[in-house]
Design a protein around this motif. Sequence first.
Motif, PDB file in Angstrom:
ATOM      1  N   ASP A  78       7.176  24.211  -8.916  1.00 26.74           N
ATOM      2  CA  ASP A  78       8.516  23.686  -9.176  1.00 26.74           C
ATOM      3  C   ASP A  78       8.511  22.284  -9.775  1.00 26.74           C
ATOM      4  OD1 ASP A  78       7.566  22.563  -6.855  1.00 26.74           O
ATOM      5  OD2 ASP A  78       9.429  22.781  -5.737  1.00 26.74           O
ATOM      6  N   GLY A  79       7.367  21.777 -10.196  1.00 24.64           N
ATOM      7  CA  GLY A  79       7.316  20.509 -10.908  1.00 24.64           C
ATOM      8  C   GLY A  79       6.352  19.500 -10.309  1.00 24.64           C
ATOM      9  N   GLU A  80       6.463  18.281 -10.825  1.00 27.23           N
ATOM     10  CA  GLU A  80       5.659  17.147 -10.376  1.00 27.23           C
ATOM     11  C   GLU A  80       6.493  16.345  -9.382  1.00 27.23           C
ATOM     12  OE1 GLU A  80       2.469  16.461 -11.381  1.00 27.23           O
ATOM     13  OE2 GLU A  80       2.559  18.355 -12.481  1.00 27.23           O
ATOM     14  N   TRP A  81       5.898  16.007  -8.259  1.00 27.35           N
ATOM     15  CA  TRP A  81       6.612  15.335  -7.190  1.00 27.35           C
ATOM     16  C   TRP A  81       5.878  14.088  -6.728  1.00 27.35           C
ATOM     17  CZ3 TRP A  81      11.181  17.287  -5.084  1.00 27.35           C
ATOM     18  CH2 TRP A  81      11.529  18.569  -5.485  1.00 27.35           C
ATOM     19  N   VAL A  82       6.630  13.098  -6.289  1.00 23.34           N
ATOM     20  CA  VAL A  82       6.101  11.976  -5.537  1.00 23.34           C
ATOM     21  C   VAL A  82       6.519  12.233  -4.096  1.00 23.34           C
ATOM     22  CG1 VAL A  82       6.215   9.505  -5.101  1.00 23.34           C
ATOM     23  CG2 VAL A  82       6.202  10.348  -7.437  1.00 23.34           C
ATOM     24  N   VAL A  83       5.565  12.179  -3.192  1.00 25.55           N
ATOM     25  CA  VAL A  83       5.807  12.508  -1.789  1.00 25.55           C
ATOM     26  C   VAL A  83       5.388  11.322  -0.933  1.00 25.55           C
ATOM     27  CG1 VAL A  83       5.248  14.106   0.074  1.00 25.55           C
ATOM     28  CG2 VAL A  83       5.320  14.930  -2.280  1.00 25.55           C
ATOM     29  N   GLN A  84       6.268  10.944  -0.015  1.00 21.45           N
ATOM     30  CA  GLN A  84       5.962   9.840   0.890  1.00 21.45           C
ATOM     31  C   GLN A  84       6.238  10.283   2.319  1.00 21.45           C
ATOM     32  OE1 GLN A  84       7.930   6.173   0.001  1.00 21.45           O
ATOM     33  NE2 GLN A  84       6.938   5.087   1.659  1.00 21.45           N
ATOM     34  N   ARG A  85       5.256  10.105   3.180  1.00 20.60           N
ATOM     35  CA  ARG A  85       5.405  10.434   4.601  1.00 20.60           C
ATOM     36  C   ARG A  85       6.112   9.274   5.299  1.00 20.60           C
ATOM     37  NH1 ARG A  85       4.106  15.590   4.997  1.00 20.60           N
ATOM     38  NH2 ARG A  85       2.217  16.123   3.896  1.00 20.60           N
ATOM     39  N   TRP A  96      10.639  13.271  -4.358  1.00 20.68           N
ATOM     40  CA  TRP A  96      11.470  13.295  -5.553  1.00 20.68           C
ATOM     41  C   TRP A  96      10.633  13.733  -6.735  1.00 20.68           C
ATOM     42  CZ3 TRP A  96      10.038   8.930  -2.931  1.00 20.68           C
ATOM     43  CH2 TRP A  96       9.283   7.990  -3.606  1.00 20.68           C
ATOM     44  N   GLN A  97      11.303  14.386  -7.689  1.00 14.60           N
ATOM     45  CA  GLN A  97      10.611  14.900  -8.870  1.00 14.60           C
ATOM     46  C   GLN A  97      10.448  13.809  -9.903  1.00 14.60           C
ATOM     47  OE1 GLN A  97      12.934  18.654  -9.590  1.00 14.60           O
ATOM     48  NE2 GLN A  97      10.910  19.300 -10.277  1.00 14.60           N
ATOM     49  N   THR A  98       9.344  13.859 -10.641  1.00 11.25           N
ATOM     50  CA  THR A  98       9.091  12.865 -11.676  1.00 11.25           C
ATOM     51  C   THR A  98       9.156  13.448 -13.078  1.00 11.25           C
ATOM     52  OG1 THR A  98       6.712  13.243 -11.514  1.00 11.25           O
ATOM     53  CG2 THR A  98       7.627  11.468 -10.180  1.00 11.25           C
ATOM     54  N   ASP A  99       9.312  14.759 -13.201  1.00  6.78           N
ATOM     55  CA  ASP A  99       9.299  15.380 -14.529  1.00  6.78           C
ATOM     56  C   ASP A  99      10.667  15.932 -14.933  1.00  6.78           C
ATOM     57  OD1 ASP A  99       9.330  17.396 -12.672  1.00  6.78           O
ATOM     58  OD2 ASP A  99       7.780  18.601 -13.626  1.00  6.78           O
ATOM     59  N   LEU A 100      11.743  15.282 -14.517  1.00  6.83           N
ATOM     60  CA  LEU A 100      13.084  15.706 -14.887  1.00  6.83           C
ATOM     61  C   LEU A 100      13.442  15.194 -16.275  1.00  6.83           C
ATOM     62  CD1 LEU A 100      14.939  15.057 -11.514  1.00  6.83           C
ATOM     63  CD2 LEU A 100      14.213  17.252 -12.456  1.00  6.83           C
ATOM     64  N   LEU A 101      14.469  15.785 -16.873  1.00  9.12           N
ATOM     65  CA  LEU A 101      14.886  15.365 -18.211  1.00  9.12           C
ATOM     66  C   LEU A 101      15.350  13.915 -18.261  1.00  9.12           C
ATOM     67  CD1 LEU A 101      16.821  18.518 -19.440  1.00  9.12           C
ATOM     68  CD2 LEU A 101      14.559  17.730 -20.128  1.00  9.12           C
ATOM     69  N   GLY A 102      15.951  13.428 -17.204  1.00  5.23           N
ATOM     70  CA  GLY A 102      16.430  12.051 -17.169  1.00  5.23           C
ATOM     71  C   GLY A 102      15.342  11.035 -16.910  1.00  5.23           C
ATOM     72  N   GLY A 106      14.840  11.303 -11.087  1.00 10.24           N
ATOM     73  CA  GLY A 106      14.216  11.916  -9.931  1.00 10.24           C
ATOM     74  C   GLY A 106      14.319  11.039  -8.702  1.00 10.24           C
ATOM     75  N   LEU A 107      14.175   9.734  -8.890  1.00  3.31           N
ATOM     76  CA  LEU A 107      14.266   8.802  -7.774  1.00  3.31           C
ATOM     77  C   LEU A 107      15.667   8.811  -7.180  1.00  3.31           C
ATOM     78  CD1 LEU A 107      12.656   6.765  -6.140  1.00  3.31           C
ATOM     79  CD2 LEU A 107      13.359   5.014  -7.756  1.00  3.31           C
TER      80      LEU A 107
END
Length: 99
Positions: A35-42, A69-75, A80-81
């Motif tokens: 479903d895409g590229e994500w930044v994940v923080q615990r 949050w996703q980092t590969d969105l159109l915006g 994504g943030l």
Amino acid sequence: MPSKRRSSKRPYAADHVPLDVDRATGGRRSESAADGEWVVQRIRSSDKTYTCPACRQAVTPGTAHVVAWQTDLLGGPEAGLDGRRHWHNSCWQRRANLR
């Protein structure tokens, strides 16, 4: 003239302690999934109540959880943030099965 005392911070010939990357980055890491590229923080705990996007249940204060949050969105990464969400740990791990 230098001191003849050895440093007590890291004794001579002591093993090097490797860097804890998770601690140094604040627990953030990048993940690639279908479903895409994500930044994940615990997150260990929080003071607010959030709603998990997977199960629609409350992530209560004091509960360890994941912010993603996703980092590969159109915006771009900023879009994504703005769309970051708080997930239960178990919901985040099984999100691929939910789609």
